[in-house]
Design a protein around this motif. Structure first.
Motif, PDB file in Angstrom:
ATOM      1  N   ARG A   1       0.803  -1.220   0.000  1.00  0.00           N
ATOM      2  CA  ARG A   1       0.000   0.000   0.000  1.00  0.00           C
ATOM      3  C   ARG A   1       0.837   1.272   0.000  1.00  0.00           C
ATOM      4  O   ARG A   1       0.312   2.363   0.092  1.00  0.00           O
ATOM      5  CB  ARG A   1      -0.954  -0.012   1.186  1.00  0.00           C
ATOM      6  CG  ARG A   1      -2.167  -0.839   0.825  1.00  0.00           C
ATOM      7  CD  ARG A   1      -2.617  -1.752   1.926  1.00  0.00           C
ATOM      8  NE  ARG A   1      -3.567  -2.728   1.407  1.00  0.00           N
ATOM      9  CZ  ARG A   1      -3.219  -3.921   0.961  1.00  0.00           C
ATOM     10  NH1 ARG A   1      -1.972  -4.294   0.934  1.00  0.00           N
ATOM     11  NH2 ARG A   1      -4.123  -4.764   0.515  1.00  0.00           N
ATOM     12  N   GLY A   2       2.157   1.140  -0.100  1.00  0.00           N
ATOM     13  CA  GLY A   2       3.030   2.297  -0.202  1.00  0.00           C
ATOM     14  C   GLY A   2       3.307   3.021   1.106  1.00  0.00           C
ATOM     15  O   GLY A   2       3.851   4.125   1.095  1.00  0.00           O
ATOM     16  N   VAL A   3       2.945   2.413   2.218  1.00  0.00           N
ATOM     17  CA  VAL A   3       3.219   3.030   3.520  1.00  0.00           C
ATOM     18  C   VAL A   3       4.714   2.967   3.811  1.00  0.00           C
ATOM     19  O   VAL A   3       5.303   3.929   4.302  1.00  0.00           O
ATOM     20  CB  VAL A   3       2.406   2.352   4.648  1.00  0.00           C
ATOM     21  CG1 VAL A   3       2.797   2.883   6.012  1.00  0.00           C
ATOM     22  CG2 VAL A   3       0.913   2.533   4.396  1.00  0.00           C
ATOM     23  N   ILE A   4       5.307   1.817   3.521  1.00  0.00           N
ATOM     24  CA  ILE A   4       6.758   1.696   3.650  1.00  0.00           C
ATOM     25  C   ILE A   4       7.342   1.458   2.256  1.00  0.00           C
ATOM     26  O   ILE A   4       6.732   0.793   1.421  1.00  0.00           O
ATOM     27  CB  ILE A   4       7.191   0.587   4.650  1.00  0.00           C
ATOM     28  CG1 ILE A   4       6.683  -0.792   4.243  1.00  0.00           C
ATOM     29  CG2 ILE A   4       6.733   0.934   6.058  1.00  0.00           C
ATOM     30  CD1 ILE A   4       7.184  -1.920   5.138  1.00  0.00           C
ATOM     31  N   ASN A   5       8.509   2.041   2.025  1.00  0.00           N
ATOM     32  CA  ASN A   5       9.129   1.938   0.700  1.00  0.00           C
ATOM     33  C   ASN A   5       9.931   0.639   0.568  1.00  0.00           C
ATOM     34  O   ASN A   5      10.005  -0.158   1.504  1.00  0.00           O
ATOM     35  CB  ASN A   5       9.986   3.179   0.416  1.00  0.00           C
ATOM     36  CG  ASN A   5      11.135   3.341   1.390  1.00  0.00           C
ATOM     37  OD1 ASN A   5      11.735   2.368   1.851  1.00  0.00           O
ATOM     38  ND2 ASN A   5      11.460   4.588   1.713  1.00  0.00           N
ATOM     39  N   ASP A   6      10.525   0.449  -0.593  1.00  0.00           N
ATOM     40  CA  ASP A   6      11.272  -0.789  -0.861  1.00  0.00           C
ATOM     41  C   ASP A   6      12.419  -0.975   0.120  1.00  0.00           C
ATOM     42  O   ASP A   6      12.649  -2.091   0.601  1.00  0.00           O
ATOM     43  CB  ASP A   6      11.822  -0.794  -2.287  1.00  0.00           C
ATOM     44  CG  ASP A   6      10.734  -0.916  -3.333  1.00  0.00           C
ATOM     45  OD1 ASP A   6       9.613  -1.375  -3.003  1.00  0.00           O
ATOM     46  OD2 ASP A   6      10.992  -0.543  -4.496  1.00  0.00           O
ATOM     47  N   TRP A   7      13.149   0.093   0.422  1.00  0.00           N
ATOM     48  CA  TRP A   7      14.279  -0.022   1.341  1.00  0.00           C
ATOM     49  C   TRP A   7      13.801  -0.412   2.739  1.00  0.00           C
ATOM     50  O   TRP A   7      14.376  -1.291   3.379  1.00  0.00           O
ATOM     51  CB  TRP A   7      15.065   1.295   1.400  1.00  0.00           C
ATOM     52  CG  TRP A   7      16.289   1.146   2.238  1.00  0.00           C
ATOM     53  CD1 TRP A   7      17.526   0.752   1.818  1.00  0.00           C
ATOM     54  CD2 TRP A   7      16.393   1.339   3.651  1.00  0.00           C
ATOM     55  NE1 TRP A   7      18.387   0.691   2.887  1.00  0.00           N
ATOM     56  CE2 TRP A   7      17.721   1.047   4.029  1.00  0.00           C
ATOM     57  CE3 TRP A   7      15.499   1.721   4.637  1.00  0.00           C
ATOM     58  CZ2 TRP A   7      18.164   1.131   5.344  1.00  0.00           C
ATOM     59  CZ3 TRP A   7      15.933   1.803   5.955  1.00  0.00           C
ATOM     60  CH2 TRP A   7      17.260   1.511   6.288  1.00  0.00           C
ATOM     61  N   GLU A   8      12.731   0.233   3.196  1.00  0.00           N
ATOM     62  CA  GLU A   8      12.193  -0.085   4.525  1.00  0.00           C
ATOM     63  C   GLU A   8      11.660  -1.518   4.567  1.00  0.00           C
ATOM     64  O   GLU A   8      11.821  -2.216   5.569  1.00  0.00           O
ATOM     65  CB  GLU A   8      11.076   0.902   4.892  1.00  0.00           C
ATOM     66  CG  GLU A   8      11.601   2.306   5.129  1.00  0.00           C
ATOM     67  CD  GLU A   8      10.514   3.356   5.155  1.00  0.00           C
ATOM     68  OE1 GLU A   8      10.654   4.323   5.922  1.00  0.00           O
ATOM     69  OE2 GLU A   8       9.521   3.222   4.387  1.00  0.00           O
TER      70      GLU A   8
ATOM     71  N   ALA B   1       0.729   5.219  12.213  1.00  0.00           N
ATOM     72  CA  ALA B   1       0.067   6.436  11.729  1.00  0.00           C
ATOM     73  C   ALA B   1      -0.805   6.157  10.506  1.00  0.00           C
ATOM     74  O   ALA B   1      -1.774   6.879  10.255  1.00  0.00           O
ATOM     75  CB  ALA B   1       1.109   7.502  11.395  1.00  0.00           C
ATOM     76  N   ALA B   2      -0.482   5.126   9.744  1.00  0.00           N
ATOM     77  CA  ALA B   2      -1.228   4.813   8.520  1.00  0.00           C
ATOM     78  C   ALA B   2      -2.563   4.127   8.806  1.00  0.00           C
ATOM     79  O   ALA B   2      -3.441   4.093   7.941  1.00  0.00           O
ATOM     80  CB  ALA B   2      -0.391   3.928   7.603  1.00  0.00           C
ATOM     81  N   VAL B   3      -2.712   3.586  10.008  1.00  0.00           N
ATOM     82  CA  VAL B   3      -3.962   2.903  10.345  1.00  0.00           C
ATOM     83  C   VAL B   3      -4.986   3.954  10.722  1.00  0.00           C
ATOM     84  O   VAL B   3      -4.834   4.675  11.700  1.00  0.00           O
ATOM     85  CB  VAL B   3      -3.761   1.894  11.492  1.00  0.00           C
ATOM     86  CG1 VAL B   3      -5.093   1.252  11.875  1.00  0.00           C
ATOM     87  CG2 VAL B   3      -2.752   0.832  11.076  1.00  0.00           C
ATOM     88  N   ARG B   4      -5.997   4.044   9.911  1.00  0.00           N
ATOM     89  CA  ARG B   4      -7.030   5.060  10.063  1.00  0.00           C
ATOM     90  C   ARG B   4      -7.881   4.783  11.307  1.00  0.00           C
ATOM     91  O   ARG B   4      -8.243   3.656  11.575  1.00  0.00           O
ATOM     92  CB  ARG B   4      -7.887   5.056   8.810  1.00  0.00           C
ATOM     93  CG  ARG B   4      -8.901   6.148   8.724  1.00  0.00           C
ATOM     94  CD  ARG B   4      -9.476   6.209   7.324  1.00  0.00           C
ATOM     95  NE  ARG B   4      -9.994   4.951   6.831  1.00  0.00           N
ATOM     96  CZ  ARG B   4     -11.267   4.592   6.904  1.00  0.00           C
ATOM     97  NH1 ARG B   4     -12.148   5.382   7.434  1.00  0.00           N
ATOM     98  NH2 ARG B   4     -11.642   3.442   6.415  1.00  0.00           N
ATOM     99  N   ARG B   5      -8.148   5.839  12.022  1.00  0.00           N
ATOM    100  CA  ARG B   5      -9.075   5.767  13.157  1.00  0.00           C
ATOM    101  C   ARG B   5     -10.422   6.253  12.660  1.00  0.00           C
ATOM    102  O   ARG B   5     -10.494   7.242  11.950  1.00  0.00           O
ATOM    103  CB  ARG B   5      -8.609   6.647  14.318  1.00  0.00           C
ATOM    104  CG  ARG B   5      -7.280   6.286  14.913  1.00  0.00           C
ATOM    105  CD  ARG B   5      -7.268   5.049  15.719  1.00  0.00           C
ATOM    106  NE  ARG B   5      -8.206   5.100  16.820  1.00  0.00           N
ATOM    107  CZ  ARG B   5      -8.342   4.131  17.708  1.00  0.00           C
ATOM    108  NH1 ARG B   5      -7.590   3.067  17.621  1.00  0.00           N
ATOM    109  NH2 ARG B   5      -9.231   4.207  18.664  1.00  0.00           N
TER     110      ARG B   5
END
Length: 155
Positions: free
Chosen positions: A110-117, A147-151
């Motif tokens: 989902r693009g929250v973390i990039n390839d390096w991460e 932070a990416a998890v929507r409340r």
């Protein structure tokens, strides 16, 4: 079902939102696209109340989306969202812990973390003794994921 999860109600709702009329075929049209946590308890398509861990699933064929509970996604549609929620609980309790492989893959897709991460998570997931720099990187990734998890709700 005695545990509050009504499979027939869920099946009818999912079939109504699907192009396929056969349950086994209709299930394959759906994908887990987002997870969120409700501030106030909600009701699943199956009728179960309360649910806090919500899974947004989307039908690739019809384009329709719907929220269902974490248990229904796991039990009836086969998505292991429970492992993602377990990872979130673990890193909230201890930000030095690694998110699990399912959460890593989910948030990378989902693009929250990039390839390096993503690669960093894969290579350090099982390590207990990280350098200070590695630990800082892990914490940073964990913060991004949380932070990416929507409340949802009133907060």
């Amino acid at each position: 079902m005695a545990d509050g999860y009504n499979f027939h109600q869920l099946k009818a709702a999912i079939l109504a939102l699907s192009r396929a009329t056969d349950w086994e075929v209709a299930k394959k049209e759906w994908r887990l696209v987002e997870i969120s946590e409700a501030d106030e308890p909600e009701t699943c398509l199956c009728g179960h109340f309360p649910i806090i861990e919500l899974c947004t699933i989307s039908n690739a064929t019809t384009g329709k989306s719907v929220d269902v509970g974490n248990v229904c996604v796991k039990r009836f549609l086969g998505f292991r969202s429970d492992l993602i929620f377990q990872s979130l609980k673990r890193v909230r309790a201890d930000p030095d812990k690694a998110i699990g492989p399912d959460a890593t893959a989910f948030f990378h897709e989902r693009g929250v973390i990039n390839d390096w991460e993503y690669q960093f998570q894969q290579s350090t997931m099982r390590k207990r003794n990280l350098s200070q720099r590695q630990l800082a990187t892990r914490r940073s990734i964990n913060q991004k994921v949380i932070a990416a998890v929507r409340r949802r709700g009133l907060s």
